[in-house]
Design an enzyme around this catalytic site. Structure first.
Site, PDB file in Angstrom:
ATOM      1  N   LYS A  68      17.030  18.094  16.689  1.00  0.00           N
ATOM      2  CA  LYS A  68      17.419  19.394  16.050  1.00  0.00           C
ATOM      3  C   LYS A  68      15.871  20.005  15.540  1.00  0.00           C
ATOM      4  O   LYS A  68      15.673  19.607  14.203  1.00  0.00           O
ATOM      5  CB  LYS A  68      18.416  19.383  14.813  1.00  0.00           C
ATOM      6  CG  LYS A  68      18.817  21.052  14.690  1.00  0.00           C
ATOM      7  CD  LYS A  68      19.538  21.144  13.293  1.00  0.00           C
ATOM      8  CE  LYS A  68      18.400  21.207  12.300  1.00  0.00           C
ATOM      9  NZ  LYS A  68      17.676  22.616  12.388  1.00  0.00           N
ATOM     10  N   GLU A 143      10.420  10.622   6.541  1.00  0.00           N
ATOM     11  CA  GLU A 143       9.122  10.799   6.400  1.00  0.00           C
ATOM     12  C   GLU A 143       9.210  12.172   5.490  1.00  0.00           C
ATOM     13  O   GLU A 143       9.363  13.284   6.180  1.00  0.00           O
ATOM     14  CB  GLU A 143       8.401  10.853   7.790  1.00  0.00           C
ATOM     15  CG  GLU A 143       6.977  10.885   7.388  1.00  0.00           C
ATOM     16  CD  GLU A 143       6.220  12.349   7.300  1.00  0.00           C
ATOM     17  OE1 GLU A 143       6.134  12.735   6.156  1.00  0.00           O
ATOM     18  OE2 GLU A 143       5.492  12.864   8.196  1.00  0.00           O
ATOM     19  N   CYS A 177       1.753  17.521   5.075  1.00  0.00           N
ATOM     20  CA  CYS A 177       1.972  16.697   4.059  1.00  0.00           C
ATOM     21  C   CYS A 177       1.161  15.660   3.661  1.00  0.00           C
ATOM     22  O   CYS A 177       1.158  15.252   2.436  1.00  0.00           O
ATOM     23  CB  CYS A 177       3.347  15.839   4.649  1.00  0.00           C
ATOM     24  SG  CYS A 177       5.040  16.684   4.961  1.00  0.00           S
ATOM     25  N   GLU A 275       4.683  19.964  -4.784  1.00  0.00           N
ATOM     26  CA  GLU A 275       4.143  20.347  -3.270  1.00  0.00           C
ATOM     27  C   GLU A 275       4.063  22.084  -3.361  1.00  0.00           C
ATOM     28  O   GLU A 275       5.014  22.472  -3.661  1.00  0.00           O
ATOM     29  CB  GLU A 275       4.894  19.863  -2.257  1.00  0.00           C
ATOM     30  CG  GLU A 275       4.765  18.593  -1.643  1.00  0.00           C
ATOM     31  CD  GLU A 275       5.438  18.162  -0.294  1.00  0.00           C
ATOM     32  OE1 GLU A 275       4.574  18.260   0.655  1.00  0.00           O
ATOM     33  OE2 GLU A 275       6.550  18.203  -0.180  1.00  0.00           O
TER      34      GLU A 275
END
Length: 389
Positions: A68, A143, A177, A275
């Site tokens: 997906k 991850e 990331c 982040e």
């Protein structure tokens, strides 16, 4: 293309313990077998590359996969599956299911016919994946997010570190990331580093990605651009900010945001801990190597890091003591098919890329053969009384 070539070869090289007589009366061997049906959820920041990272090791290990993609970037995953079909993969091996995470994704996570979940995305959603997997005890590969430290020691090549920080922080418009997001710089080089970054940032050309003269394209959406802008505006209240802002003119109607350097950010500030996922680099000084390592590890994340130094002993210490899945020395960002990619701490567990990824997508089976042909084995004395059996 390199990923495809690598996994095509790696599929022919599954490793296991040597067949041998670990017990005098038996021969033991190891089989690596496919897990079954893999459900993968991939992110929007590298949609084609992430599809490859999910699909290739899964099918090379003998599984089928249902991927997906992120709802805002599904097209390249669909094209990947079309090309896989044209290349001769059997029907049902690679499957793409589009839709929202809150509906389609949530259904996948708990489906009883799914044997394993693989997810790349935010740490918050990763926790949701873990909760869902627990309902049917599925295997999980995660991850997740990152807040990579970029440690510049006092003996570093300053010009190389400045160029590396600009490239490492702006790659994919900072939507990475592993991007350099926290520069931790020795105080003796601190102001020179800030000045060098600010100068290069100021000359970065924003524009459409189709234009070969463009250095930095747009962020993924206006919603995400506004989130980045809001974090930078809050940082102006507690740090020095160079650059930033939404550009004027033709670019104002897009999702563009100027490269931003935030200096003097404390280790407990939002811009240094959370982040941003945009073209923003936060910088803070240090005085001792111990302090640099402590600052590098002062984060819930542990996906990637880099150390900039000419001292081999200092480099070895940094690579040993920084808690991250990848630590570069005098560079930041390169990833290769032959080496694993994955994090520590709240950046998840398990590996993409390399033959280590087969540990995620295979299950190990022990097969043992009796060598004696004797009906009554010596160990049967634990059941049968003396003289019987």
């Amino acid at each position: 293309m390199d990923n495809i070539a690598f996994f095509a070869g790696a599929a022919r090289n599954l490793e296991g313990k040597a067949t041998a007589e670990y017990s005098a009366d038996h021969t033991s061997s190891i089989r690596r077998e496919a897990i079954g049906v893999i459900a993968s959820i991939s992110p929007w920041n590298y949609p084609l590359q992430m599809a490859a990272w999910k699909i290739l090791p899964a099918i090379a290990a003998g599984n089928t996969i249902l991927l997906k993609p992120a709802e805002i970037t599904p097209l390249t995953s669909l094209l990947f599956a079309e090309v896989a079909t044209q290349a001769g993969l059997p029907a049902g091996v690679v499957n793409i299911l589009t839709g929202r995470g809150s509906t389609v994704g949530a259904e996948l996570l708990r489906h009883p016919d799914v044997d394993m979940l693989s997810f790349t995305g935010s740490t918050g959603v990763g926790r949701t994946v873990l909760d869902a997997a627990a309902t049917t005890a599925k295997r999980v590969h995660l991850e997740l997010g990152g807040k990579a430290p970029f440690v510049v020691f006092d003996d570093a090549d300053l010009k190389a570190a400045i160029h590396g920080a600009v490239a490492g922080s702006l790659i994919n418009t900072g939507q990475d990331c592993t991007a350099a997001t926290r520069a931790i710089v020795h105080r003796s080089l601190y102001e020179q580093f800030i000045s060098g970054i600010a100068d290069l940032y100021a000359n970065v050309k924003l524009g459409p990605t189709q234009d070969p003269n463009t250095d930095l394209g747009p962020l993924v959406s206006e919603t995400h651009r506004d989130k980045v802008a809001e974090m930078v505006e809050r940082a102006r209240g507690y740090a020095r900010v160079f650059g930033g802002g939404i550009p004027d003119g033709d670019l104002a109607s897009g999702s563009y945001y100027r490269p931003t350097l935030v200096a003097d950010a404390t280790s407990d500030s939002e811009i240094f801990r959370d982040e941003v996922f945009g073209p923003v680099l936060a910088v803070t000084p240090f005085d001792t190597d111990d302090e640099a390592i402590k600052l590098a590890n002062d984060t819930p994340y542990g996906l990637a890091a880099s150390a900039w130094t000419k001292d081999v002993y200092r480099a070895l210490r940094a690579t040993r003591e920084i808690r991250a899945g990848a630590v570069w020395v005098n560079d930041h960002i390169p990833i290769i098919s032959e080496m694993p990619h994955g994090g520590f701490k709240e950046s998840g567990f398990g590996k993409d890329m390399s033959t280590y990824s087969f540990d995620e997508y295979t299950v190990v089976k022990h097969v043992m053969f009796d060598l004696t042909g004797v009906a009554a084995k010596p160990w049967h004395r634990t059941i049968f009384s003396a003289g019987e059996g």
